[in-house]
Design an enzyme around this catalytic site. Structure first.
Site, PDB file in Angstrom:
ATOM      1  N   CYS A 130       0.824  -1.217   0.000  1.00  0.00           N
ATOM      2  CA  CYS A 130       0.000   0.000   0.000  1.00  0.00           C
ATOM      3  C   CYS A 130       0.857   1.265   0.000  1.00  0.00           C
ATOM      4  O   CYS A 130       0.326   2.358  -0.204  1.00  0.00           O
ATOM      5  CB  CYS A 130      -0.917   0.012   1.210  1.00  0.00           C
ATOM      6  SG  CYS A 130      -1.921  -1.461   1.319  1.00  0.00           S
ATOM      7  N   HIS A 142      -3.076   6.907   3.489  1.00  0.00           N
ATOM      8  CA  HIS A 142      -3.570   5.694   2.837  1.00  0.00           C
ATOM      9  C   HIS A 142      -4.900   5.344   3.478  1.00  0.00           C
ATOM     10  O   HIS A 142      -5.037   5.353   4.698  1.00  0.00           O
ATOM     11  CB  HIS A 142      -2.556   4.572   3.011  1.00  0.00           C
ATOM     12  CG  HIS A 142      -3.100   3.229   2.656  1.00  0.00           C
ATOM     13  ND1 HIS A 142      -3.825   3.023   1.509  1.00  0.00           N
ATOM     14  CD2 HIS A 142      -3.051   2.034   3.303  1.00  0.00           C
ATOM     15  CE1 HIS A 142      -4.194   1.746   1.460  1.00  0.00           C
ATOM     16  NE2 HIS A 142      -3.740   1.135   2.539  1.00  0.00           N
ATOM     17  N   ASN A 152     -10.385   0.136   0.848  1.00  0.00           N
ATOM     18  CA  ASN A 152      -8.923   0.166   0.757  1.00  0.00           C
ATOM     19  C   ASN A 152      -8.495  -0.284  -0.642  1.00  0.00           C
ATOM     20  O   ASN A 152      -8.634  -1.448  -0.979  1.00  0.00           O
ATOM     21  CB  ASN A 152      -8.355  -0.766   1.837  1.00  0.00           C
ATOM     22  CG  ASN A 152      -6.838  -0.853   1.802  1.00  0.00           C
ATOM     23  OD1 ASN A 152      -6.189  -0.371   0.878  1.00  0.00           O
ATOM     24  ND2 ASN A 152      -6.275  -1.493   2.821  1.00  0.00           N
TER      25      ASN A 152
HETATM   26  O1  UT7 Z   1      -3.753  -1.487   3.683  1.00  0.00           O
HETATM   27  C1  UT7 Z   1      -3.053  -1.852   4.830  1.00  0.00           C
HETATM   28  C2  UT7 Z   1      -3.455  -3.172   5.288  1.00  0.00           C
HETATM   29  N1  UT7 Z   1      -4.584  -3.352   6.112  1.00  0.00           N
HETATM   30  C3  UT7 Z   1      -4.907  -2.640   7.220  1.00  0.00           C
HETATM   31  O2  UT7 Z   1      -4.412  -1.597   7.505  1.00  0.00           O
HETATM   32  C4  UT7 Z   1      -5.945  -3.244   8.125  1.00  0.00           C
HETATM   33  C5  UT7 Z   1      -5.497  -3.218   9.559  1.00  0.00           C
HETATM   34  N2  UT7 Z   1      -6.429  -3.880  10.466  1.00  0.00           N
HETATM   35  C6  UT7 Z   1      -7.697  -3.431  10.692  1.00  0.00           C
HETATM   36  O3  UT7 Z   1      -8.103  -2.433  10.132  1.00  0.00           O
HETATM   37  C7  UT7 Z   1      -8.550  -4.166  11.712  1.00  0.00           C
HETATM   38  O4  UT7 Z   1      -7.760  -5.070  12.426  1.00  0.00           O
HETATM   39  C8  UT7 Z   1      -9.757  -4.934  11.062  1.00  0.00           C
HETATM   40  C9  UT7 Z   1     -10.761  -3.938  10.524  1.00  0.00           C
HETATM   41  C10 UT7 Z   1      -9.256  -5.825   9.943  1.00  0.00           C
HETATM   42  C11 UT7 Z   1     -10.448  -5.780  12.117  1.00  0.00           C
HETATM   43  O5  UT7 Z   1     -10.930  -4.988  13.183  1.00  0.00           O
HETATM   44  P1  UT7 Z   1     -10.741  -5.460  14.683  1.00  0.00           P
HETATM   45  O6  UT7 Z   1     -11.394  -4.457  15.529  1.00  0.00           O
HETATM   46  O7  UT7 Z   1      -9.270  -5.693  14.882  1.00  0.00           O
HETATM   47  O8  UT7 Z   1     -11.577  -6.786  14.728  1.00  0.00           O
HETATM   48  P2  UT7 Z   1     -11.091  -8.256  15.111  1.00  0.00           P
HETATM   49  O9  UT7 Z   1     -10.349  -8.872  13.981  1.00  0.00           O
HETATM   50  O10 UT7 Z   1     -10.417  -8.210  16.453  1.00  0.00           O
HETATM   51  O11 UT7 Z   1     -12.463  -9.003  15.278  1.00  0.00           O
HETATM   52  C12 UT7 Z   1     -13.410  -8.630  16.296  1.00  0.00           C
HETATM   53  C13 UT7 Z   1     -14.650  -9.471  16.119  1.00  0.00           C
HETATM   54  C14 UT7 Z   1     -14.368 -10.961  15.972  1.00  0.00           C
HETATM   55  O12 UT7 Z   1     -15.416 -11.669  16.612  1.00  0.00           O
HETATM   56  P3  UT7 Z   1     -15.228 -12.321  18.060  1.00  0.00           P
HETATM   57  O13 UT7 Z   1     -14.085 -13.283  17.907  1.00  0.00           O
HETATM   58  O14 UT7 Z   1     -14.882 -11.164  18.957  1.00  0.00           O
HETATM   59  O15 UT7 Z   1     -16.543 -12.945  18.339  1.00  0.00           O
HETATM   60  C15 UT7 Z   1     -14.437 -11.199  14.502  1.00  0.00           C
HETATM   61  O16 UT7 Z   1     -14.780 -12.520  14.155  1.00  0.00           O
HETATM   62  O17 UT7 Z   1     -15.309  -9.079  14.909  1.00  0.00           O
HETATM   63  C16 UT7 Z   1     -15.517 -10.244  14.089  1.00  0.00           C
HETATM   64  N3  UT7 Z   1     -15.426  -9.805  12.705  1.00  0.00           N
HETATM   65  C17 UT7 Z   1     -16.502  -9.434  11.997  1.00  0.00           C
HETATM   66  N4  UT7 Z   1     -17.802  -9.339  12.315  1.00  0.00           N
HETATM   67  C18 UT7 Z   1     -18.650  -8.900  11.364  1.00  0.00           C
HETATM   68  C19 UT7 Z   1     -14.324  -9.724  11.921  1.00  0.00           C
HETATM   69  N5  UT7 Z   1     -14.673  -9.294  10.696  1.00  0.00           N
HETATM   70  C20 UT7 Z   1     -16.007  -9.095  10.726  1.00  0.00           C
HETATM   71  C21 UT7 Z   1     -16.944  -8.646   9.766  1.00  0.00           C
HETATM   72  N6  UT7 Z   1     -18.243  -8.558  10.151  1.00  0.00           N
HETATM   73  N7  UT7 Z   1     -16.584  -8.298   8.519  1.00  0.00           N
END
Ligand code: UT7
Length: 342
Positions: free
Chosen positions: A122, A269, A299
């Site tokens: 990115c 970004h 993104n």
């Molecule tokens: O371009 C550069 C590369 N990418 C980035 O910069 C992305 C960097 N990371 C992020 O932006 C965040 O980590 C995410 C948006 C990807 C994830 O957010 P988070 O707050 O870290 O969520 P998490 O992965 O800790 O998941 C929290 C909960 C989980 O459920 P449980 O285990 O707490 O029951 C996930 O299974 O949210 C769940 N979850 C979802 N629920 C509904 C994960 N994805 C989704 C979804 N819809 N799409």
């Protein structure tokens, strides 16, 4: 002598997929996606569209801006003035060979331009600007470079993985850099003032397409359950991104000897609005200083900053003489930022 951005362009596929559309196919919701990322929709390329198609459209728009409303010069004539074409991408038309930049060179008829792709995730556009500026500077005869960020991330996305598929979109943005006689220092300074580039390779596994390369090639006859796709340790990338953004902003300000008050806009970004909010809070910067269009495009990796620049340029948000900052971070893990007088 200054290296100035003299034209911009962008291309976004017409097909718009909203969060609600996605929620109809996987276990997610508009509320979760918006509250965790700031994303409302993404644009997805038609299956016949490849990276170079979007890149070419963005490049043509930038060339048209130079041609002027009365078309004093044809696009072909302007394309012949290009000395370099760089495409930042993680989703080239063809892996390994040829570069997407060579396809653009051919389609534009930019016969005098060298051409190459740049793989910095990115941060590809930020790296591309600094690379192009260096190439223009090292030879007097070189005057213009086309720098593109272009991605079809939808093609390397696992559409059954809700942890990643809600994040990405397709698009391309382009700028034309020109070496001009404007000063680089003093009150009339113009163009690219400085760049910070960096990488933390220890995080290479956190954002990865594990199959298809020389480490783990596809084997003849192998049946794939899903297409080749990106895998991400979201939390690790998030933490890295907030730190990288914060430190890059601080470094650019310190090296240039200026305060954030002198910077008109920051173009980050567009990975996650929460990353931007966290960095803004750490640095005590008003969120309004950051330009965000993630709600519409999600993104788009290396394309996100040049798409934003084009929207700001055409929307009259950027004025000649504005001091702006671009900040990128992503796969590699890589990061960087440019300080530019528009
Ligand atoms: O371009 C550069 C590369 N990418 C980035 O910069 C992305 C960097 N990371 C992020 O932006 C965040 O980590 C995410 C948006 C990807 C994830 O957010 P988070 O707050 O870290 O969520 P998490 O992965 O800790 O998941 C929290 C909960 C989980 O459920 P449980 O285990 O707490 O029951 C996930 O299974 O949210 C769940 N979850 C979802 N629920 C509904 C994960 N994805 C989704 C979804 N819809 N799409």
């Amino acid at each position: 002598m200054a290296i100035e951005i003299i034209a911009t362009g962008k291309a976004v596929p017409p097909k718009r997929v909203s969060n609600k559309d996605l929620a109809a196919t996987i276990d997610t919701s508009d509320e979760w996606i918006r509250s965790h990322t700031g994303i409302g929709a993404r644009h997805i390329a038609h299956e016949d569209t490849a990276c170079s198609d979007l890149a070419l459209e963005a490049a043509r728009q930038a060339l048209e801006m130079l041609a002027g409303p009365r078309r004093e010069e044809t696009l072909e004539e302007i394309a012949l003035t290009l000395d370099m074409i760089i495409v930042g991408t993680a989703t080239p038309d063809y892996y390994a060979c040829p570069s997407t930049a060579c396809i653009i060179q051919d389609k534009l008829g930019a016969k005098n331009a060298a051409a190459m792709d740049l793989a910095a995730g990115c941060s590809g556009f930020i790296y591309g600007i600094e690379t192009a500026a260096g190439i223009l500077e090292t030879r007097k005869s070189r005057k213009r470079a086309l720098v593109i960020g272009a991605e079809i991330l939808s093609r390397i996305t696992d559409w059954t993985d809700r942890g990643t598929c809600v994040l990405f979109g397709d698009g391309a943005g382009a700028v034309i850099l020109e070496k001009t006689g404007a000063p680089r220092e003093g009150p009339e300074k113009r163009g690219l003032l400085r760049t910070v580039l960096g990488a933390d390779g220890s995080g290479w596994e956190h954002l990865i397409m594990p199959r298809g390369g020389s480490r783990n090639p596809l084997k003849p006859g192998e049946g794939l359950k899903t297409p080749l796709h990106l895998e991400m340790n979201g939390r690790a990338v998030y933490n890295f991104a907030v730190k990288a953004m914060t430190e890059t902003i601080e470094k650019l300000l310190a090296e240039e000897g200026i305060t954030i008050g002198q910077v008109e806009r920051i173009i980050p970004h567009q990975a996650n609005a929460r990353i931007v909010q966290a960095a803004a809070k750490r640095l005590g910067i008003a969120e309004e200083k950051f330009f965000l269009n993630i709600e519409e495009y999600a993104n788009t990796s290396a394309a996100s900053i040049p798409i934003a620049l084009d929207e700001m340029n055409r929307g009259g948000i950027l004025r000649k003489g504005d001091l702006i900052m671009t900040i990128g971070f992503g796969g590699g893990l890589t990061y960087g930022g440019n300080l530019i007088v528009w």
